[in-house]
Design an enzyme around this catalytic site. Sequence first.
Site, PDB file in Angstrom:
ATOM      1  N   ASN A 290       6.757  -9.107  10.362  1.00  0.00           N
ATOM      2  CA  ASN A 290       6.736  -7.492  10.095  1.00  0.00           C
ATOM      3  C   ASN A 290       8.218  -7.062   9.576  1.00  0.00           C
ATOM      4  OD1 ASN A 290       6.253  -4.377  10.720  1.00  0.00           O
ATOM      5  ND2 ASN A 290       7.954  -5.144  12.090  1.00  0.00           N
TER       6      ASN A 290
ATOM      7  N   TYR B 168      10.358  -2.761  -4.245  1.00  0.00           N
ATOM      8  CA  TYR B 168       9.538  -2.709  -2.978  1.00  0.00           C
ATOM      9  C   TYR B 168       8.286  -3.102  -3.062  1.00  0.00           C
ATOM     10  CZ  TYR B 168       7.841  -1.160   1.669  1.00  0.00           C
ATOM     11  OH  TYR B 168       7.170  -0.895   2.766  1.00  0.00           O
TER      12      TYR B 168
ATOM     13  N   LYS C 208       5.579  -6.035  -1.892  1.00  0.00           N
ATOM     14  CA  LYS C 208       4.521  -6.016  -0.802  1.00  0.00           C
ATOM     15  C   LYS C 208       3.311  -6.594  -1.505  1.00  0.00           C
ATOM     16  CE  LYS C 208       6.506  -4.377   2.646  1.00  0.00           C
ATOM     17  NZ  LYS C 208       6.715  -5.075   3.974  1.00  0.00           N
TER      18      LYS C 208
ATOM     19  N   THR D  10       9.060   6.268  10.671  1.00  0.00           N
ATOM     20  CA  THR D  10       9.984   5.346  11.425  1.00  0.00           C
ATOM     21  C   THR D  10      11.235   5.529  10.592  1.00  0.00           C
ATOM     22  OG1 THR D  10       9.603   3.648   9.565  1.00  0.00           O
ATOM     23  CG2 THR D  10       8.187   3.509  11.513  1.00  0.00           C
TER      24      THR D  10
END
Length: 244
Positions: free
Chosen positions: A87, A150, A154, A185
């Site tokens: 993760n 990014y 992914k 987050t």
Amino acid sequence: MTRLNGKTAVITGGATGIGRAAARRFIEEGAFVFIFGRRQALLDAAVADLGPNARAVKGSVSDLADLDRLYAAVKAERGSLDIVFANAGTGSPLALGQITPEHIDETFDTNVKGTIFTVQKALPLMGQGGSIILTGSSAGTTGAPAFSAYSASKAAVRNLARTWAEDLKGTGIRVNVLSPGATATELAKEALGEEGQKVFASMTPLQRMADPAEIGAAAAFLASSDSSFMTASEVAVDGGLAQL
Ligand SMILES: NC(=O)c1ccc[n+]([C@@H]2O[C@H](COP(=O)([O-])OP(=O)(O)OC[C@H]3O[C@@H](n4cnc5c(N)ncnc54)[C@H](OP(=O)(O)O)[C@@H]3O)[C@@H](O)[C@H]2O)c1
């Protein structure tokens, strides 16, 4: 619930955010959890909060020697491993025209190389019934301004599960991708800013960001035998963001 009774899990990036919420949920469901990350103070605080069924190992997923220490600690205390939640991840915006080699290296070293070696080095401890969960992102499917490194990293993670499901044939180990949408987050705060978070919430059919616990609940499902006929899948927990 006791779906994870007696299971041993590793969660990278488990001191904060989605990893921390998953650690809490796994332990509530009966698991023993090793969390892994680079900041000792956050690891210590998380273990104090998570209680006696949590351990912390400090290190980076991009450092193979650190991963060796992680799995040595798992082997020494538990002997084997049932669940890997790969993760740990990083992401920051840089628009086309401003992308630097350092930006690419940091993003891919963590999100792609880190995921690959987190899983590869876990395999000697895993067997029948094992579950590997990779954290993808809605960004791996959609485009988002300035997030090409990014998003591409992914998208790569998404393919790892497809290919590894082939490589793992006959082992009894499943591998799936869990792809959150915008989730409240530190990473989201830093990468999107206050305004960006509002924009993502408004773009999401459910009109809000996820609570990390909502992603942790899906991770527990993928970790448990409730998902026993799932491998190579992507589970989107994104409020519909990438599904329209
Ligand atoms: N929040 C969102 O909106 C969102 C959406 C889709 C996907 N995701 C993905 O969800 C995952 C978790 O992120 P989060 O949102 O929960 O943010 P977070 O709280 O910032 O968590 C990221 C975690 O990864 C760890 N980490 C980063 N680089 C690492 C490295 N090289 N080695 C070991 N650990 C490392 C960090 O700990 P240290 O810095 O202490 O090492 C931190 O605990 C990431 O893969 C992220 O891409 C998040």
